[in-house]
Scaffold this motif. Structure first.
Motif, PDB file in Angstrom:
ATOM      1  N   LEU A 125      36.210  43.584  -7.345  1.00 41.67           N
ATOM      2  CA  LEU A 125      37.144  42.575  -6.851  1.00 41.67           C
ATOM      3  C   LEU A 125      37.680  44.059  -4.959  1.00 41.67           C
ATOM      4  O   LEU A 125      37.738  44.058  -3.910  1.00 41.67           O
ATOM      5  CB  LEU A 125      37.639  41.860  -7.054  1.00 41.67           C
ATOM      6  N   LEU A 126      38.892  44.818  -5.862  1.00 41.01           N
ATOM      7  CA  LEU A 126      40.342  45.005  -4.846  1.00 41.01           C
ATOM      8  C   LEU A 126      39.670  45.810  -3.635  1.00 41.01           C
ATOM      9  O   LEU A 126      39.759  46.327  -2.508  1.00 41.01           O
ATOM     10  CB  LEU A 126      41.007  45.984  -5.089  1.00 41.01           C
ATOM     11  N   VAL A 127      38.477  46.757  -4.694  1.00 44.09           N
ATOM     12  CA  VAL A 127      37.756  48.101  -3.575  1.00 44.09           C
ATOM     13  C   VAL A 127      36.952  47.996  -2.539  1.00 44.09           C
ATOM     14  O   VAL A 127      36.753  48.472  -2.153  1.00 44.09           O
ATOM     15  CB  VAL A 127      37.240  49.035  -5.392  1.00 44.09           C
ATOM     16  N   VAL A 128      35.657  46.617  -3.771  1.00 42.74           N
ATOM     17  CA  VAL A 128      35.011  46.090  -2.884  1.00 42.74           C
ATOM     18  C   VAL A 128      35.646  46.231  -1.387  1.00 42.74           C
ATOM     19  O   VAL A 128      34.765  46.446   0.107  1.00 42.74           O
ATOM     20  CB  VAL A 128      33.892  45.824  -3.176  1.00 42.74           C
ATOM     21  N   GLY A 129      36.538  44.665  -1.696  1.00 41.96           N
ATOM     22  CA  GLY A 129      37.386  43.952  -0.402  1.00 41.96           C
ATOM     23  C   GLY A 129      37.855  45.360   0.277  1.00 41.96           C
ATOM     24  O   GLY A 129      38.068  44.734   1.796  1.00 41.96           O
ATOM     25  N   LEU A 130      38.220  46.586  -0.238  1.00 42.54           N
ATOM     26  CA  LEU A 130      38.790  47.717   0.840  1.00 42.54           C
ATOM     27  C   LEU A 130      38.078  48.487   1.228  1.00 42.54           C
ATOM     28  O   LEU A 130      38.034  48.771   2.709  1.00 42.54           O
ATOM     29  CB  LEU A 130      39.480  48.566  -0.408  1.00 42.54           C
ATOM     30  N   ILE A 131      37.043  48.178   0.657  1.00 45.94           N
ATOM     31  CA  ILE A 131      35.513  49.359   1.419  1.00 45.94           C
ATOM     32  C   ILE A 131      35.038  48.548   2.703  1.00 45.94           C
ATOM     33  O   ILE A 131      34.860  48.484   3.892  1.00 45.94           O
ATOM     34  CB  ILE A 131      34.022  49.058  -0.084  1.00 45.94           C
ATOM     35  N   PHE A 132      35.013  45.997   2.240  1.00 50.82           N
ATOM     36  CA  PHE A 132      34.580  45.369   3.603  1.00 50.82           C
ATOM     37  C   PHE A 132      35.648  45.385   4.739  1.00 50.82           C
ATOM     38  O   PHE A 132      35.130  46.078   5.997  1.00 50.82           O
ATOM     39  CB  PHE A 132      34.528  44.791   3.252  1.00 50.82           C
TER      40      PHE A 132
END
Length: 151
Positions: free
Chosen positions: A53-60
């Motif tokens: 979730l942290l990585v996906v949030g960082l991508i967005f």
């Protein structure tokens, strides 16, 4: 822009280094991470899910930031260059009709080169695309129906 890339790389390195260091160390000597049980499969899955979730949030977040940075640049009043038409000549070669202001230019595009071929004195007016008629839809359904009967 470089600052955003450097900041992102530093943040990603920091976030990934901590869990890997904890996994690499001896579990008996390492205190359990907060919110997870050190030996349970559920704790490991929760940690992996939070990391994802942290990585996906960082991508967005980075995508949003890049859009904002690109909008800050100089703005032109409107589109000055427009693609009027394009015709493929081969797998890598095309003819492109481009309108620049009130002038139309025919360009030849190859793999490593763009060549102006002709400047048109009178602009080419393309007819607007007409929507598909009911006859076309009916004919298509007939053809699809015939394919079903043959199999």
């Amino acid at each position: 822009m470089r600052a955003a890339v450097v900041l992102t790389a530093a943040l990603a390195a920091t976030l990934t280094a901590v869990p890997f260091a904890a996994w690499a160390a001896d579990p008996a000597k390492t205190p359990a991470l907060a919110g997870t049980s050190g030996t349970g499969v559920g704790g490991q899955l929760a940690q992996m899910g939070l990391g994802l979730l942290l990585v996906v949030g960082l991508i967005f977040l980075l995508a949003w930031l890049m859009r904002r940075v690109q909008q800050i640049g100089p703005r032109s009043g409107g589109q000055v260059i427009k693609l009027v038409a394009s015709q493929a000549l081969g797998p890598r070669d095309r003819l492109v009709l481009v309108q620049v202001g009130g002038e139309q230019v025919l360009l030849g595009l190859t793999t490593g080169r763009i060549t102006p071929l002709h400047v048109l004195k009178e602009p080419v007016l393309l007819p607007d695309a007409e929507p598909a008629s009911a006859e076309f839809a009916q004919r298509l359904m007939e053809l699809l129906g015939k394919d079903k009967d043959k199999t």
